[in-house]
Design an enzyme around this catalytic site. Sequence first.
Site, PDB file in Angstrom:
ATOM      1  N   GLU B  80       0.817  -1.219   0.000  1.00  0.00           N
ATOM      2  CA  GLU B  80       0.000   0.000   0.000  1.00  0.00           C
ATOM      3  C   GLU B  80       0.852   1.271   0.000  1.00  0.00           C
ATOM      4  O   GLU B  80       0.598   2.187  -0.766  1.00  0.00           O
ATOM      5  CB  GLU B  80      -0.969   0.005   1.191  1.00  0.00           C
ATOM      6  CG  GLU B  80      -2.153  -0.930   1.015  1.00  0.00           C
ATOM      7  CD  GLU B  80      -1.839  -2.383   1.369  1.00  0.00           C
ATOM      8  OE1 GLU B  80      -0.679  -2.666   1.761  1.00  0.00           O
ATOM      9  OE2 GLU B  80      -2.729  -3.231   1.267  1.00  0.00           O
ATOM     10  N   HIS B 149     -12.159  -3.843   8.861  1.00  0.00           N
ATOM     11  CA  HIS B 149     -12.652  -3.818   7.476  1.00  0.00           C
ATOM     12  C   HIS B 149     -13.880  -2.939   7.315  1.00  0.00           C
ATOM     13  O   HIS B 149     -14.585  -3.048   6.322  1.00  0.00           O
ATOM     14  CB  HIS B 149     -12.978  -5.235   6.986  1.00  0.00           C
ATOM     15  CG  HIS B 149     -11.805  -5.923   6.346  1.00  0.00           C
ATOM     16  ND1 HIS B 149     -10.623  -6.108   6.980  1.00  0.00           N
ATOM     17  CD2 HIS B 149     -11.635  -6.461   5.110  1.00  0.00           C
ATOM     18  CE1 HIS B 149      -9.767  -6.751   6.191  1.00  0.00           C
ATOM     19  NE2 HIS B 149     -10.356  -6.967   5.038  1.00  0.00           N
TER      20      HIS B 149
END
Lengths: 341, 345
Positions: B80, B149
Amino acid sequence: MIRYDYHGTGFAGWQEKLNHYEPAFLLKLFRDMLRIRIIEEEIERRYWQDHMKSPIHLVIGQEATSVGACAALTRADLLYASHRTHGNYLAKGGDLKAMLCEMHCRINGCVGSRGGSMHLMDKSVGMAGSSAIVAGVVPIATGAAFAAQMQDESYVTTVFLGDAATEEGAVSEALNFAALKQLPIVYFCENNFYSVQSPLHTRQPQREIYKWAASYGMPSVLVDGTNVLAVYEAMQAAVARAKQGGGPTFIESPVYRFRAHGGAGDDSKTGYRDIAEREAWQKVCPVETYFAFLKSAGLIDEQARKVMAGEIMAETMEAFDFALASPNPTEADLYTHVYAD
Amino acid sequence: MPWDEGLVNSLVYDAPDPKEGRVLGYAQAVNEALEIALKQDPSVFVFGQGVDDPTAMFGVTKDLQDKFGEKRVFDSPLSEEGMMGMSVGAAMNGLRPVFMHNRPDFILLAFNQLVTHAAKMHYMDNGLTKVPMVVWAAIGRGWGSGAQHSQAIQGLLIGVPGLKIVMPSTPYDAKGLMLSAILDNNPVLVFEHRWLMKKDGIVPEDFYRVPLGKGIYRRRGKDVTIVGASHALELGLQAANKLAAEGIDVEVIDLRTIKPLDEEIIHESLKKTGRLVVVDTGWSMGGVCAEIGCLAAEKWFDSLKAPVRRIGLPDIPHPAGYTLEQFFYPDVKRISQTIRELVHQ
């Protein structure tokens, strides 16, 4: 105790290669290194006056890496730098006056007083970006190489990083991607053994950085960072490979920082490294060893060096005068360029 | 059908009237925006983990690789920070990256590049370098997504100079805002919401843009102003429609972009209603709710007839279990109750 020895062989054996080079080229490398040394020493000499309200990270002792690397680049090739930007900036062709204005916080600094010493940039000469976050610029340079590949541009991107940057995940991520996509980039790692005052062995296991980098799937070499010609040749090979579509190269170059991580003077006396270690490396000073080499080849003498140094000093003084006479930013300058149009 | 699909499919939205134009789903609208951008401009590329997998990021990236090739639409390593930095460098050198994430939580790994590099480069280079990039993610909610999440991180980013943050609530906006984001010369975050992905709307086929930084009235009213974006705004609108039957006349403002923030439209409405409810998909503390609430207290105090109410998430991590979620997330019922209290105070 000398913890980190010099393992190179200096210019031994290089006499035979001399006829591969134009004398003017060889002398230019020397002049460029001497210029950085003189400018840095003058910055250091004046630093206590407090006109430069900027942190400084002097590159004294590490001139051969910047000069040797940039000699293999064209103006269109891009260079990305860490916080230790002075050598990179000057070697890439950055404007000395704009650099000193930046360090004096003047509006006509190369980035309008938004960067200071740690963020020298000049797009016009391909000094494309710098970051004071260790390894911060490494993925960005990788993106620049991706842009070149995608747009079919011929420029090569080089990024300077230190030994500590290889401890950051971002470098692993960047190397992985560059190898995956075979990007036209050179990762130039100056291993100066210390991150601020933390020695390499407290940060990394016993291994060689260039071998670690090779495991990402790219050619990786070890080059004597005190030898400007060795650096140049390694870079030349890496740049040629990148231009031919051969993908990335990693170069590890052991060098020594003769001064503190930041600020003026050496801080070895605080005890984090032995003064004897610095002194040992000063015996293989990149400027002096190369001078001795050129002198033994009859390409330069003390007098010619003196003339050269005089010219550089005059240029440096003029640039300092220019910076000190330059205008400060106004409050209105603070508010511009937060967003691009 | 998997439980998560079933949950999103079970959500009921007002059906658009096909007489008003072409009806298209939310995810398809984003997909269309990406396709138009890729077609119009060779410098645009779309990448991220899973952009070419069969689920195609909720359908948002469906068929794009087939149409535009692996060079411009590609799966990425799980890096990322590295890939965010790669996007910054690509954007600084002539490309327009669209970096896709299935969840905003993953962007937290890349804050160094997003906050300290992407957002700052233009300023640090005194305006010479532009960083035109889009970072996209869909906020999750439900089916056990839990603390790692489900996060909506716009509140962590709203205070970062140099960034823009887009949060659409309709398929029309999702397409038009995405096209504006890609054409913008700054780093733009686009936060979608998983629960809007199957909402239908009227979406013109051609290119159009919805401007960044401009809010829009979704409903006119005189008693209370609800302001917010994304799925929270959708819930607010449902509450407003319900309260109309009780004689409570709610004005609803969809911010569309939370940074830059359209302060004018909020002030304009507040002058009329005197009551403000801020809804957000993120935490109330220190986020969008807090910022707008503070603006009202600081700048528009004279217009207020009652205290500002924040309806965001409590200062608690997202639970995973279904029952705990019912206590955690605001819903139409809770928004309606807050508005009733405000009006009858």
